[in-house]
Design a protein around this motif. Structure first.
Motif, mmCIF file in Angstrom:
data_model
loop_
_atom_site.group_PDB
_atom_site.id
_atom_site.type_symbol
_atom_site.label_atom_id
_atom_site.label_comp_id
_atom_site.label_asym_id
_atom_site.label_seq_id
_atom_site.Cartn_x
_atom_site.Cartn_y
_atom_site.Cartn_z
ATOM 1 N N GLY A 119 28.676 38.069 19.013
ATOM 2 C CA GLY A 119 29.136 39.388 19.434
ATOM 3 C C GLY A 119 28.439 39.828 20.700
ATOM 4 N N ASP A 120 27.721 38.912 21.316
ATOM 5 C CA ASP A 120 26.843 39.212 22.440
ATOM 6 C C ASP A 120 27.614 39.433 23.743
ATOM 7 N N GLY A 121 27.479 40.628 24.303
ATOM 8 C CA GLY A 121 28.170 40.978 25.540
ATOM 9 C C GLY A 121 27.749 40.147 26.738
ATOM 10 N N ASP A 122 26.606 39.460 26.644
ATOM 11 C CA ASP A 122 26.149 38.618 27.752
ATOM 12 C C ASP A 122 27.127 37.486 28.059
ATOM 13 N N PHE A 123 28.019 37.183 27.124
ATOM 14 C CA PHE A 123 28.976 36.093 27.339
ATOM 15 C C PHE A 123 30.210 36.528 28.126
ATOM 16 N N GLU A 124 30.315 37.819 28.451
ATOM 17 C CA GLU A 124 31.517 38.329 29.105
ATOM 18 C C GLU A 124 31.887 37.545 30.367
ATOM 19 N N ARG A 125 30.961 37.365 31.280
ATOM 20 C CA ARG A 125 31.248 36.702 32.552
ATOM 21 C C ARG A 125 31.647 35.237 32.345
ATOM 22 N N ALA A 126 30.929 34.540 31.477
ATOM 23 C CA ALA A 126 31.256 33.131 31.204
ATOM 24 C C ALA A 126 32.677 33.015 30.661
ATOM 25 N N ILE A 127 33.052 33.938 29.784
ATOM 26 C CA ILE A 127 34.385 33.905 29.191
ATOM 27 C C ILE A 127 35.458 34.198 30.238
ATOM 28 N N GLU A 128 35.177 35.145 31.119
ATOM 29 C CA GLU A 128 36.128 35.419 32.208
ATOM 30 C C GLU A 128 36.353 34.169 33.056
ATOM 31 N N LEU A 129 35.267 33.457 33.367
ATOM 32 C CA LEU A 129 35.389 32.235 34.173
ATOM 33 C C LEU A 129 36.155 31.142 33.433
ATOM 34 N N LEU A 130 35.877 30.990 32.139
ATOM 35 C CA LEU A 130 36.603 29.984 31.358
ATOM 36 C C LEU A 130 38.086 30.326 31.276
ATOM 37 N N ARG A 131 38.397 31.600 31.116
ATOM 38 C CA ARG A 131 39.808 32.004 31.042
ATOM 39 C C ARG A 131 40.521 31.721 32.359
ATOM 40 N N SER A 132 39.784 31.847 33.464
ATOM 41 C CA SER A 132 40.400 31.549 34.763
ATOM 42 C C SER A 132 40.719 30.064 34.904
ATOM 43 N N LYS A 133 40.138 29.237 34.036
ATOM 44 C CA LYS A 133 40.435 27.796 34.003
ATOM 45 C C LYS A 133 41.469 27.487 32.917
ATOM 46 N N ASN A 134 42.216 28.501 32.524
ATOM 47 C CA ASN A 134 43.258 28.360 31.494
ATOM 48 C C ASN A 134 42.732 27.945 30.126
ATOM 49 N N THR A 135 41.532 28.355 29.820
ATOM 50 C CA THR A 135 40.987 28.120 28.490
ATOM 51 C C THR A 135 41.294 29.352 27.640
ATOM 52 N N HIS A 136 41.765 29.119 26.424
ATOM 53 C CA HIS A 136 42.035 30.207 25.491
ATOM 54 C C HIS A 136 40.741 30.490 24.716
ATOM 55 N N ILE A 137 40.322 31.743 24.706
ATOM 56 C CA ILE A 137 39.044 32.101 24.067
ATOM 57 C C ILE A 137 39.275 32.964 22.841
ATOM 58 N N THR A 138 38.725 32.524 21.715
ATOM 59 C CA THR A 138 38.698 33.326 20.497
ATOM 60 C C THR A 138 37.244 33.668 20.210
ATOM 61 N N VAL A 139 36.974 34.931 19.974
ATOM 62 C CA VAL A 139 35.629 35.357 19.593
ATOM 63 C C VAL A 139 35.658 35.789 18.127
ATOM 64 N N VAL A 140 34.682 35.299 17.374
ATOM 65 C CA VAL A 140 34.556 35.655 15.966
ATOM 66 C C VAL A 140 33.255 36.431 15.807
ATOM 67 N N SER A 141 33.364 37.641 15.281
ATOM 68 C CA SER A 141 32.179 38.470 15.054
ATOM 69 C C SER A 141 32.523 39.475 13.961
ATOM 70 N N THR A 142 31.885 40.635 14.007
ATOM 71 C CA THR A 142 32.186 41.644 13.001
ATOM 72 C C THR A 142 32.021 43.030 13.603
ATOM 73 N N GLU A 143 32.745 43.986 13.051
ATOM 74 C CA GLU A 143 32.684 45.353 13.567
ATOM 75 C C GLU A 143 31.249 45.855 13.608
ATOM 76 N N GLY A 144 30.938 46.554 14.689
ATOM 77 C CA GLY A 144 29.587 47.093 14.833
ATOM 78 C C GLY A 144 28.609 46.086 15.408
ATOM 79 N N MET A 145 29.053 44.826 15.546
ATOM 80 C CA MET A 145 28.177 43.774 16.070
ATOM 81 C C MET A 145 28.795 43.090 17.288
ATOM 82 N N ILE A 146 29.987 43.521 17.683
ATOM 83 C CA ILE A 146 30.623 42.899 18.837
ATOM 84 C C ILE A 146 30.609 43.871 20.010
ATOM 85 N N ALA A 147 30.118 43.374 21.137
ATOM 86 C CA ALA A 147 30.060 44.200 22.345
ATOM 87 C C ALA A 147 31.479 44.458 22.848
ATOM 88 N N ARG A 148 31.734 45.690 23.264
ATOM 89 C CA ARG A 148 33.068 46.061 23.753
ATOM 90 C C ARG A 148 33.511 45.154 24.888
#
Length: 172
Positions: A119-148
């Motif tokens: 749920g760590d928001g630090d992954f936001e930039r890495a995920i944006e870059l991966l998505r720009s390479k046409n990678t589909h990203i699924t994040v698994v976490s739980t309410e109250g523990m996932i960064a917006r």
């Protein structure tokens, strides 16, 4: 080669998930997690990584051996102790975010879809870059523990509680 997003890699931020599971009051079974994401037809699981902090080199040895026998690549780091001025307490932390991101980019040619357990928001930039390479990203976490920002950056969000029946650790 069929280009239908069939190759998946799983990345489990073990420490982050430990707290998420504690918050939910139940624990998931690493074997059932692999089975759950493999159950769709034509899915090929190319990698599964598990990252965890250790008190010492022998810490969690049995658990780590079990993960390896299930097919996970286990990455570890010794916990560092930090003093928190505001609480006056020591806390231990092993930040494996860099290791997770390095593995994601090091293996990017091997998969089409990433399943990130964190749920760590630090992954936001890495995920944006991966998505720009046409990678589909699924994040698994739980309410109250996932960064917006992480939830906003992902293609799909799965709450642990929504897949509890499929992945919960059963008492053996």
């Amino acid at each position: 080669m069929p280009c239908s997003m069939n190759r998946i890699s799983i990345f489990v931020d073990g420490n982050n998930m430990f707290y998420a599971q504690q918050k939910n009051g139940w624990f998931f079974d690493p074997k059932r997690v692999l089975e759950y994401f493999r159950k769709e037809p034509h899915i090929v699981l190319v990698n599964a990584f598990w990252y965890t902090g250790l008190k010492d080199p022998q810490d969690q040895r049995g658990f780590r051996d079990a993960l390896i026998s299930l097919g996970y690549t286990v990455r570890t780091k010794i916990l560092k102790e930090y003093y928190d001025d505001s609480s006056g307490r020591y806390s231990q932390k092993a930040n494996l975010d860099i290791e997770i991101v390095v593995d994601m980019f090091n293996t990017v040619e091997q998969y089409d879809r990433v399943i990130l357990f964190s749920g760590d928001g630090d992954f936001e930039r890495a995920i944006e870059l991966l998505r720009s390479k046409n990678t589909h990203i699924t994040v698994v976490s739980t309410e109250g523990m996932i960064a917006r920002e992480l939830r906003n950056a992902t293609d799909r969000y799965i709450d642990l509680n929504d897949i509890r029946d499929s992945i919960e650790k059963m008492d053996s």
